[in-house]
Design an enzyme around this catalytic site. Structure first.
Site, PDB file in Angstrom:
ATOM      1  N   LYS A 125       0.837  -1.203   0.000  1.00  0.00           N
ATOM      2  CA  LYS A 125       0.000   0.000   0.000  1.00  0.00           C
ATOM      3  C   LYS A 125       0.871   1.252   0.000  1.00  0.00           C
ATOM      4  O   LYS A 125       0.618   2.202  -0.746  1.00  0.00           O
ATOM      5  CB  LYS A 125      -0.949  -0.017   1.206  1.00  0.00           C
ATOM      6  N   GLN A 161      -4.026  -1.119   9.661  1.00  0.00           N
ATOM      7  CA  GLN A 161      -4.059  -2.490   9.153  1.00  0.00           C
ATOM      8  C   GLN A 161      -4.626  -3.456  10.198  1.00  0.00           C
ATOM      9  O   GLN A 161      -4.208  -3.435  11.355  1.00  0.00           O
ATOM     10  CB  GLN A 161      -2.633  -2.911   8.742  1.00  0.00           C
ATOM     11  N   ASP A 214     -10.449   3.530   4.058  1.00  0.00           N
ATOM     12  CA  ASP A 214     -10.858   2.115   4.032  1.00  0.00           C
ATOM     13  C   ASP A 214     -12.387   1.999   3.962  1.00  0.00           C
ATOM     14  O   ASP A 214     -12.916   0.934   3.644  1.00  0.00           O
ATOM     15  CB  ASP A 214     -10.383   1.415   5.316  1.00  0.00           C
TER      16      ASP A 214
END
Ligand code: NAD
Length: 294
Positions: free
Chosen positions: A53, A97, A120
């Protein structure tokens, strides 16, 4: 193999090129999109995902902050890091994460991220906006990427029966919410199957579009698929394979060999949904930055 392959790598590349172009335009006006990727502990899979990412963010021309915190980080500590990122003007997108170590409640952390930086799309404000069809929130990257895959490969969704296997908050539920909306890239009649579904095959056989996110290798076999269906395989299961150098390989939730004989279009694993997830994260981040200047 009669089924046409849906090439997630090629479609993701197009998305990322568009993101880089938008980032360049913002930079000309003095604004560089910034993405913070936070990882707690040393889960090897998470390390691979967060590195990918951050790398994609750099390639898009973003300011990329990769924050790695020790496994014994307290919840209070992580929350104060999130607060600092929320008020940092260089950061437009924040991603924490998962999974987190057991002393930290993931829901508390997700709720602490400023919804305007929640790239997200997991904050309840963004989940709610997605469900009611408001377009100014963020949509979770994997289902958003699947919708783009369908559009880019010419699948006409209105009126189709879409069956989703899996009801997680990151894939199944948001996927269902997206495909039932009243717009040209959705308008499906949606069925969501899960662990307690009785007669899974009866549902999957009725699907024009079958999206599989169960996390079970090869759970979908050819006899479960309607001829001509579009099949999207979200599964990424690491299975043993002595014929490879590492001794393992990635296996989807769909039995690709047999299903590709009867489907009209199908995503491979790897190279299907996976590349889209990161591309959509970049797209959400550049949009978060654009929204600060509107
Ligand atoms: P999860 O474990 O949270 O959810 C799995 C869902 O599948 C559950 O809702 C469960 O009820 C359902 N399920 C499991 N077994 C079933 C069965 N036998 N019959 C019917 N339903 C069943 O998983 P998740 O986080 O949604 O991820 C699903 C898969 O997708 C995993 O393999 C994951 O690695 C993969 N994934 C890939 C990407 C990507 O970018 N490619 C992103 C997210 C998840």
């Amino acid at each position: 193999m009669p089924a046409e392959l849906i090439d997630g790598r090629a479609i993701a590349k197009k998305i990322r090129a568009d993101v880089a172009e938008r980032a360049k335009k913002l930079a000309q006006g003095g604004l560089r999109p910034g993405l913070a990727v936070v990882m707690v502990g040393d889960n090897p899979a998470s390390a691979v995902y967060t590195a990918a990412k951050s790398k994609a963010a750099e390639e898009a021309g973003f300011y990329s902050l990769n924050l790695r915190l020790p496994a014994d980080t307290s919840e209070a500590d992580l929350l104060s890091r999130v607060d600092a990122l929320n008020s940092d003007p260089k950061i437009h997108g924040i991603l924490v994460q998962m999974p987190l170590p057991k002393q930290i409640d993931p829901d508390t952390v997700i709720r602490r991220i400023d919804p305007k930086k929640d790239v997200d799309g997991f904050h309840p404000v963004n989940v709610g906006k997605m469900l009611i069809g408001e377009r100014d929130g963020f949509i979770p990257c994997t289902p958003a990427g699947i919708q783009v895959l369908l559009k880019e490969s010419g699948v006409k969704t209105p009126g189709k029966d879409c069956v989703i296997i899996g009801r997680s908050n990151i894939v199944g539920k948001p996927m269902a919410a997206l495909m039932m909306q009243d717009n040209e890239n959705a308008n499906c009649t949606v069925t969501v199957c899960h662990r307690r579904t009785v007669d899974l095959k009866a549902h999957t056989r009725a699907a024009d579009i079958l999206i599989v996110a169960a996390g079970r290798p090869r759970i979908v076999t050819a006899d479960m698929v309607k001829p001509g269906a579009v099949v999207i395989d979200v599964g990424t299961n690491r299975v043993n394979d002595p014929s490879t150098k590492s001794g393992t390989r990635l296996q989807g939730d769909v039995d690709f060999e047999s299903v590709s004989e009867i489907a009209s279009k199908i995503t491979p694993v790897p190279g299907g949904v996976g590349p889209m997830t990161i591309a959509m994260l970049m797209a959400n981040t550049v949009r978060a930055a654009e929204m600060t200047v509107r």
